[in-house]
Design a protein around this motif. Structure first.
Motif, PDB file in Angstrom:
ATOM      1  N   GLN A  40       0.845  -1.134   0.048  1.00  0.00           N
ATOM      2  CA  GLN A  40      -0.210   0.085  -0.056  1.00  0.00           C
ATOM      3  C   GLN A  40       0.975   1.337  -0.051  1.00  0.00           C
ATOM      4  O   GLN A  40       0.303   2.269  -0.802  1.00  0.00           O
ATOM      5  N   LYS A 106      -5.254  -0.837  -1.077  1.00  0.00           N
ATOM      6  CA  LYS A 106      -5.382   0.752  -0.781  1.00  0.00           C
ATOM      7  C   LYS A 106      -4.219   1.452  -0.958  1.00  0.00           C
ATOM      8  O   LYS A 106      -3.340   0.904  -1.381  1.00  0.00           O
ATOM      9  N   SER A 109      -5.313   7.976   1.369  1.00  0.00           N
ATOM     10  CA  SER A 109      -6.356   8.870   0.966  1.00  0.00           C
ATOM     11  C   SER A 109      -5.916  10.319   0.351  1.00  0.00           C
ATOM     12  O   SER A 109      -6.634  10.872  -0.281  1.00  0.00           O
ATOM     13  N   ASN A 135       5.722   9.872   9.814  1.00  0.00           N
ATOM     14  CA  ASN A 135       5.487   8.679   9.644  1.00  0.00           C
ATOM     15  C   ASN A 135       6.402   7.800   9.282  1.00  0.00           C
ATOM     16  O   ASN A 135       6.561   6.440  10.000  1.00  0.00           O
ATOM     17  N   SER A 205      -8.486   1.766  15.000  1.00  0.00           N
ATOM     18  CA  SER A 205      -7.388   1.402  14.361  1.00  0.00           C
ATOM     19  C   SER A 205      -7.080  -0.279  14.402  1.00  0.00           C
ATOM     20  O   SER A 205      -6.521  -0.493  15.441  1.00  0.00           O
ATOM     21  N   HIS A 207      -5.147  -2.655  12.992  1.00  0.00           N
ATOM     22  CA  HIS A 207      -3.727  -3.101  13.024  1.00  0.00           C
ATOM     23  C   HIS A 207      -2.695  -2.576  14.042  1.00  0.00           C
ATOM     24  O   HIS A 207      -1.829  -3.353  14.135  1.00  0.00           O
ATOM     25  N   LYS A 217       5.209  -1.005  13.444  1.00  0.00           N
ATOM     26  CA  LYS A 217       5.069   0.493  13.643  1.00  0.00           C
ATOM     27  C   LYS A 217       5.726   0.735  15.139  1.00  0.00           C
ATOM     28  O   LYS A 217       5.656  -0.047  16.106  1.00  0.00           O
ATOM     29  N   ASN A 221      -0.956   5.889  15.215  1.00  0.00           N
ATOM     30  CA  ASN A 221      -1.316   6.885  14.498  1.00  0.00           C
ATOM     31  C   ASN A 221      -1.740   8.361  15.212  1.00  0.00           C
ATOM     32  O   ASN A 221      -1.247   9.197  14.511  1.00  0.00           O
TER      33      ASN A 221
END
Ligand code: FAQ
Length: 321
Positions: A40, A106, A109, A135, A205, A207, A217, A221
């Motif tokens: 993604q 995906k 966005s 990120n 979230s 995941h 991660k 987020n």
């Protein structure tokens, strides 16, 4: 080794910050999560070339055109490193591309919003690349080796992208009234979608918790979103622009900015394919893929021919030796 001891070995590697490499044993779900996230991410990079590619022919000077061209080219390169990293997990490039084109996979966005004015090039570099850096710097320490190593170079390049965007915004903000208005309008339109790029809030979230246990991660987020807001609000102030959030307020107690409600309906609507440019973006990718078929065929034919020629030369050499 039994599955249990494989699992123990894997857990120890994660615990001791030893990176997981392609030939190491790994749980199926760890592999699946990485394929999902890395592919993604790769799709985001190549779809992300489109909104800026739209402005290459209309950049206001030769310098701006060269810089934008280099940036868009970098993004294509990021896509390639990332597809290669995902391939080490056992999925083929064709399969990933098929998932993108069929709408199964995906991509971010953010790339489903239109680029209406030149100031949007500034806003994308400053905000979108700024969010991407926030990120992705922690992803340089992600537990899967090929992904972590790809991220090191990506982050260096993103840092140049962020600065070129901020410089465009600074120039416009210090320009005529019309230019300043254009910069403010771009900030108004890109602020909230950039905040949404970090994904759903931690409570929604699915995941994050597992991905943090696996050290894919390193931050959630919401943690990354907050860090981004804290640094970006100060950058906006410095160039005299106003972040379009009336609820933005420094909180002495937390040491962070409080901010307004995110429109999650808008976020999910865009993620589900109904944003302003989703259809246009997918069509552009499908068109490029179809029109590039002859290049892929020619490259394969050339590679086969070279292989045959090399084999023939080797045979001749061994016969004459
Ligand atoms: N857009 O449980 P989580 C760039 C999906 S690169 C669309 O939180 P996760 C460079 C998510 O996939 C930008 N979908 O998921 C550039 C999941 O769906 P699934 C891309 C989103 O994976 C700059 C579901 O929602 N960066 O900008 C989004 O733990 C300028 C539940 O979400 C990366 O990909 C979204 N914004 O966390 C290029 C970085 N957010 O798969 C050109 C690596 C969430 O279950 C120009 N990725 N979803 O169907 C990540 O860090 C993570 O994957 C997150 C999502 C943080 C994006």
């Amino acid at each position: 080794m039994t599955t249990k001891s494989f699992q123990e070995h894997f857990d120890n590697q994660i615990e001791n910050e030893v990176s997981i490499e392609p030939r190491d044993w790994m749980p199926d779900d760890y592999r699946k999560t990485l394929i999902r996230q890395i592919s993604q991410h790769a799709h985001s990079e190549i779809v992300g070339m489109l909104p800026e590619g739209n402005w290459i022919t209309r950049a206001p000077s030769l310098r701006r055109k060269c810089v934008l061209l280099a940036k868009v080219q970098d993004e294509g390169g990021h896509g390639l490193y990332l597809y290669s990293a995902a391939e080490t997990l056992g999925i083929s490039r064709d399969e990933m591309i098929e998932q993108l084109h069929s709408g199964k996979a995906k991509y971010s966005s953010i790339f489903n919003y239109p680029t209406i004015t030149w100031a949007d090039m500034g806003a994308i570099g400053w905000l979108v690349d700024g969010a991407a850096i926030m990120n992705q710097v922690p992803l340089c320490r992600t537990s899967y080796g090929p992904y972590a190593r790809a991220m090191v170079r990506v982050c260096k390049e993103e840092s140049f992208h962020q600065r070129q965007g901020y410089e465009i915004m600074m120039t416009l903000a210090n320009g005529t009234e019309v230019q300043k208005k254009m910069a403010q309008d771009a900030l108004n339109r890109w602020w909230w979608p950039s905040i949404m790029m970090f994904g759903p809030s931690d409570a929604d979230s699915p995941h994050t918790a597992q991905s943090m246990k696996w050290r894919i991660k390193r931050f959630s987020n919401d943690e990354l979103r907050q860090k981004f807001i804290d640094v970006t609000v100060e950058q906006a102030k410095l160039i005299g622009l106003t972040v379009p959030d009336p609820n933005l307020k420094w909180n002495e107690e937390t040491g962070h900015f409080d901010f307004g409600e995110i429109n999650w309906d808008e976020f999910w609507n865009v993620v589900k394919g109904n944003g302003p440019c989703n259809k246009e973006r997918l069509q552009a990718r499908q068109k490029a893929w179809n029109e590039g078929a002859w290049v892929r065929e020619a490259a394969i034919a050339h590679a086969q021919k070279s292989k045959l020629k090399a084999a023939k030369n080797n045979k001749q050499k061994s016969e004459t030796a």
